[in-house]
Scaffold this motif. Structure first.
Motif, PDB file in Angstrom:
ATOM      1  N   HIS A 346       0.820  -1.208   0.000  1.00 58.01           N
ATOM      2  CA  HIS A 346       0.000   0.000   0.000  1.00 58.01           C
ATOM      3  C   HIS A 346       0.857   1.263   0.000  1.00 58.01           C
ATOM      4  CE1 HIS A 346      -2.744   3.113   1.617  1.00 58.01           C
ATOM      5  NE2 HIS A 346      -3.668   2.439   0.959  1.00 58.01           N
ATOM      6  N   GLY A 347       1.981   1.242   0.698  1.00 56.01           N
ATOM      7  CA  GLY A 347       2.862   2.405   0.764  1.00 56.01           C
ATOM      8  C   GLY A 347       4.173   2.168   0.046  1.00 56.01           C
ATOM      9  N   ALA A 348       4.091   1.562  -1.131  1.00 56.99           N
ATOM     10  CA  ALA A 348       5.302   1.146  -1.861  1.00 56.99           C
ATOM     11  C   ALA A 348       6.245   2.316  -2.157  1.00 56.99           C
ATOM     12  CB  ALA A 348       4.913   0.445  -3.159  1.00 56.99           C
ATOM     13  N   GLU A 376      -1.422 -13.643  -4.721  1.00 58.92           N
ATOM     14  CA  GLU A 376      -1.929 -14.069  -6.028  1.00 58.92           C
ATOM     15  C   GLU A 376      -1.940 -12.934  -7.035  1.00 58.92           C
ATOM     16  OE1 GLU A 376      -6.013 -12.666  -4.489  1.00 58.92           O
ATOM     17  OE2 GLU A 376      -3.997 -13.018  -3.739  1.00 58.92           O
ATOM     18  N   ASN A 377      -1.856 -11.691  -6.563  1.00 60.43           N
ATOM     19  CA  ASN A 377      -1.846 -10.540  -7.471  1.00 60.43           C
ATOM     20  C   ASN A 377      -0.570  -9.716  -7.385  1.00 60.43           C
ATOM     21  OD1 ASN A 377      -4.489 -11.207  -8.228  1.00 60.43           O
ATOM     22  ND2 ASN A 377      -5.112  -9.072  -8.315  1.00 60.43           N
ATOM     23  N   TYR A 378      -0.178  -9.389  -6.182  1.00 62.16           N
ATOM     24  CA  TYR A 378       0.999  -8.529  -5.982  1.00 62.16           C
ATOM     25  C   TYR A 378       1.919  -9.145  -4.925  1.00 62.16           C
ATOM     26  CZ  TYR A 378      -1.440  -4.987  -8.715  1.00 62.16           C
ATOM     27  OH  TYR A 378      -2.081  -4.308  -9.717  1.00 62.16           O
ATOM     28  N   PRO A 379       2.745 -10.110  -5.324  1.00 57.48           N
ATOM     29  CA  PRO A 379       3.628 -10.788  -4.371  1.00 57.48           C
ATOM     30  C   PRO A 379       4.796  -9.909  -3.930  1.00 57.48           C
ATOM     31  CG  PRO A 379       3.999 -11.613  -6.599  1.00 57.48           C
ATOM     32  CD  PRO A 379       2.857 -10.657  -6.686  1.00 57.48           C
ATOM     33  N   VAL A 380       4.669  -9.299  -2.770  1.00 60.06           N
ATOM     34  CA  VAL A 380       5.715  -8.411  -2.262  1.00 60.06           C
ATOM     35  C   VAL A 380       7.000  -9.183  -1.982  1.00 60.06           C
ATOM     36  CG1 VAL A 380       6.330  -6.854  -0.353  1.00 60.06           C
ATOM     37  CG2 VAL A 380       4.039  -6.762  -1.353  1.00 60.06           C
ATOM     38  N   TRP A 381       6.882 -10.480  -1.696  1.00 59.44           N
ATOM     39  CA  TRP A 381       8.076 -11.267  -1.381  1.00 59.44           C
ATOM     40  C   TRP A 381       9.076 -11.251  -2.541  1.00 59.44           C
ATOM     41  CZ3 TRP A 381       9.640 -15.587  -4.175  1.00 59.44           C
ATOM     42  CH2 TRP A 381       8.701 -16.176  -5.029  1.00 59.44           C
ATOM     43  N   GLN A 382       8.562 -11.068  -3.748  1.00 58.65           N
ATOM     44  CA  GLN A 382       9.451 -11.098  -4.910  1.00 58.65           C
ATOM     45  C   GLN A 382      10.321  -9.851  -5.028  1.00 58.65           C
ATOM     46  OE1 GLN A 382       7.066 -11.929  -8.392  1.00 58.65           O
ATOM     47  NE2 GLN A 382       6.714 -14.060  -7.813  1.00 58.65           N
ATOM     48  N   ARG A 383       9.922  -8.754  -4.405  1.00 50.68           N
ATOM     49  CA  ARG A 383      10.735  -7.541  -4.491  1.00 50.68           C
ATOM     50  C   ARG A 383      11.405  -7.194  -3.158  1.00 50.68           C
ATOM     51  NH1 ARG A 383       8.248  -2.971  -2.455  1.00 50.68           N
ATOM     52  NH2 ARG A 383       5.985  -3.009  -2.212  1.00 50.68           N
TER      53      ARG A 383
END
Length: 739
Positions: A346-348, A376-383
């Motif tokens: 939310h606060g990227a 399933e939509n925005y995997p934060v773990w990947q960034r």
């Protein structure tokens, strides 16, 4: 006296149950009681057997037949429940679901011919979102909670969020610091807004909160926790993140406080972690909470939820984390912090690697688990390099605000978690879970996600759907299979959207294609959904389970509101051309669709405004409480806040009663105003119209007219009549659009 003895007895029972699980001893009586609740008279045909956990420590279940009994074996009662669920679905052809259960068991149960053994690859199976406790659970009583906990156990959930009942704890904590009931009146929100209060977003809205409600929810939480622990679940309790009452500035004038704002709500006060009172209050809260509810040493705390920190300084952010955790650990040295990773999505713009590392790395890796909330939509773990070494959980969020819309990403749900677990980049992925803002909709996508818990690899969606249809509808049906394959390729192939598309019928009336709270954009062509509708109507010659009737109504609803969206674009274009005749022709057709959708939804309890409002009123003990709770219930699903709220329609619902009393009258007023402007040649002033609507909407929020809570009409007959009425119109409009 009787009440006191009863409460003492219940507390001792809860303490015994918690102690038995703390020592690793499953509660056989609880397992047998569960069997009687689920399969009733058939419970005698099942036998419970406890076995060790799998070699890696994960949960395991086994299933076999022996001496005319179905043997349910597992290392705890969650595994036992999962074994029962596997049997019911794969041998008895049944399915237990929110929106229509099929549990038609034969007198002689089918045997298990070959022994079945399943081990979950996931240590933790998380469930719920703060928001679920209001968008779906605001008015739940113990009977409804009991059903949900059984459902959780059947599907292998072992780590539920458990935030009910904390207002009473906070009241005692703040009163111990000298605060009065009057001081706290402007602090506690009404019951439809608890979760945003807990997350430090708002104070007081929807209140003042009656003491009776605090007491009732405290008693309810004790029942919830006792039952969850009887299965071997480890509930997550709330902790302190700094949110304090407005009166804090007067009681402690030297305290380091900062104001934060969330949307258009008034400021709330947050105690600076550097203030010596921070850990004092946090420790007091955990101590009182554990005294009241016991503990499994898991605590939820979300700093800066949808609020930007006052500084990006790494030292400050690190110190915040340390103090939040310290306030837990001072009271419970075994505390583990379960943190939602939502703030990083939310606060990227604020949360860059340095800031995320500062917040996370201040806590030992074995003392924190991060929830990747929208994997399933925005995997934060990947960034975030898998949260820089922290254990984390892959979750499906799916629904926002309880909006009614056929939507989901089945392919990602069927394989995303497994692929992540197999990835070297996933770091310490330790579980999967469900984090919806609301439940009791789109049951297929949730069942698919839950079925990952005991799956050893990615799920083949087409094959899974055939099994799902048979279990949900009680028999295989080629037309139903065809319908679900179409649904899979249309509404359930959804791209990356913030939840399912809403229909313009629930938005504030406008000539624009969307509104602040309504996004009708779809990931499929509306005409591509019609063959699924036709296939379900053909299947209705044979199928009649509750699950089938829910699904055919839901698909019909979606087809018709899609048509309403098309009509809205048509009358908008006619208005631009100043073609009064065409404008009114399409407007009339639009209102007719709303009437028909309202009538359709009246056939299912799942879609009734009256159920939501009457559940709210039943929660109250006095006429004043009932009126307060009804106002809470009406407000949340319409304006959300006051008349100037920017969250209006965030929690819009396509419900019978809401369409006829709220959405349709707004559109009628819009059409009347638009026609006046056409006749006079004046410009349509959208802002002026909306200002007028805000007053009308606020009056609706404060009304107390009654709506039915029991369905009326036959689902299948209503669907067939609507098909006959609309199929030619639908095919004509889509044919015209193609030309």
């Amino acid at each position: 006296m009787y009440k006191s003895v009863r409460n003492i007895t219940f507390s001792l029972l809860a303490l015994f149950t918690f102690a038995s699980y703390a020592s690793g001893v499953p509660d056989r009586d609880a397992a047998n009681a569960f069997l009687r609740r689920i399969v009733k008279e058939h419970a005698a045909h099942f036998e419970v057997n406890y076995i060790p956990a799998a070699a890696d420590g994960n949960d395991i279940f086994e299933l076999e037949s022996k001496d005319d009994k179905i043997i349910l074996s597992g290392n705890n009662n969650i595994s036992i429940a999962s074994a029962l669920n596997y049997y019911l679905r794969n041998y008895a052809g049944c399915l237990i679901s929110w929106n229509g259960t099929n549990l038609n068991l034969p007198s002689k149960l089918p045997p298990v011919k070959e022994k079945v053994s399943k081990t979950t690859p996931y240590k933790y199976r998380y469930y719920l979102n703060y928001c679920t406790f209001n968008y779906s659970m605001s008015w739940w009583d113990w009977e409804r909670w009991q059903w949900e906990i059984d459902f959780m156990a059947l599907n292998g959930i072992n780590m539920p969020l458990a935030i009910t009942g904390q207002n009473a704890v906070w009241s005692r904590v703040y009163k111990s610091l000298g605060f009065t009931d009057k001081d706290l009146e402007s602090f506690f929100t009404g019951p439809a807004y608890f979760n945003w209060f807990y997350m430090g977003n708002i104070d007081g809205w929807g209140g003042p909160l009656p003491q009776s409600q605090m007491q009732a929810h405290e008693a309810l939480q004790k029942k919830i926790l006792e039952r969850e622990r009887s299965f071997g679940m480890t509930p997550i309790l709330p902790a302190f993140t700094g949110h304090v009452p407005p009166a804090f500035k007067d009681r402690f004038p030297k305290a380091k406080l900062k104001k934060t704002n969330w949307t258009t709500f008034p400021s709330v006060y947050i105690l600076d972690p550097d203030d010596e009172m921070f850990t004092v209050i946090g420790k007091k809260f955990i101590e009182e909470e554990v005294k009241t509810f016991g503990t499994d040493h898991l605590y939820t705390a979300d700093t800066f939820n949808e609020n930007t920190p006052p500084t990006s300084d790494s030292i400050y952010l690190s110190n915040v984390s340390k103090k939040v955790y310290q306030s837990m650990a001072l009271a419970d040295p075994k505390a583990t912090w379960i943190m939602q990773g939502w703030l990083f999505y939310h606060g990227a713009k604020f949360w860059k690697p340095a800031q995320i590392k500062a917040l996370l790395n201040a806590i030992p890796n074995d003392k924190m688990i991060v929830l990747d909330l929208w994997s399933e939509n925005y995997p934060v773990w990947q960034r975030t390099d898998a949260y820089y070494g922290k254990p984390w959980i892959w979750n499906m969020l799916h629904n926002f605000g309880g909006n009614i819309s056929l939507y989901g990403r089945m392919d990602e749900v069927a394989s995303g978690a497994f692929k992540a677990k197999q990835s070297a980049a996933a770091g310490k992925m330790v579980g999967i879970g469900l984090t919806p803002e609301a439940i009791e909709q789109n049951p297929a996508i949730y069942q698919l996600m839950l079925d990952n818990i005991w799956a050893s690899g990615p799920i083949n969606v087409s094959a899974w759907l055939r099994d799902y249809v048979k279990q949900r509808y009680g028999t295989q049906n080629s037309h139903a299979d065809e319908a679900w394959e179409i649904l899979y390729r249309t509404v359930y192939t959804g791209g990356i959207l913030p939840g399912g598309p809403e229909s313009i019928i629930t938005g504030r009336p406008t000539l624009a294609a969307n509104t602040r709270g309504t996004r009708p954009k779809k990931n499929y062509k509306p005409e591509d959904l019609i063959p699924a509708w036709e296939a379900l109507i053909k299947a209705s010659q044979q199928l009649n389970t509750e699950g089938f009737k829910y699904d055919i109504v839901d698909v019909t609803r979606q087809v018709l509101v899609n048509y309403a969206d098309t009509l809205q674009r048509k009358f908008a274009k006619a208005y631009e051309r100043k073609d009064s005749k065409e404008f009114n022709r399409h407007a009339k057709a639009f209102l007719m669709v709303m009437d028909d959708v309202d009538r359709l939804l009246m056939t299912r309890k799942d879609f009734l405004l009256g159920k939501w409002l009457n559940d709210a009123k039943r929660t109250g003990n006095t006429p004043e409480e009932k009126a307060l709770y009804e106002r809470n219930a009406r407000n949340l699903i319409t304006l959300w806040g006051d008349r100037n709220s920017t969250l209006n329609e965030y929690s819009c619902r396509q419900w019978s009663g809401l369409i006829s009393s709220f959405y349709k009258p707004r559109w009628e007023q819009f059409f009347s105003y638009a026609n006046q402007q056409l006749k006079s040649g004046a410009k349509l002033d959208q802002k002026a119209f909306e200002e007028r609507m805000k007053d009308w909407e606020w009056k609706w929020v404060n009304k107390n007219d009654v709506f039915p809570e029991q369905p009326s009409g036959n689902e299948i007959e209503t669907v067939r009549a609507l098909y006959t009425k609309y199929i030619r119109l639908l095919k004509e409009v889509h044919s015209t659009e193609k030309r």
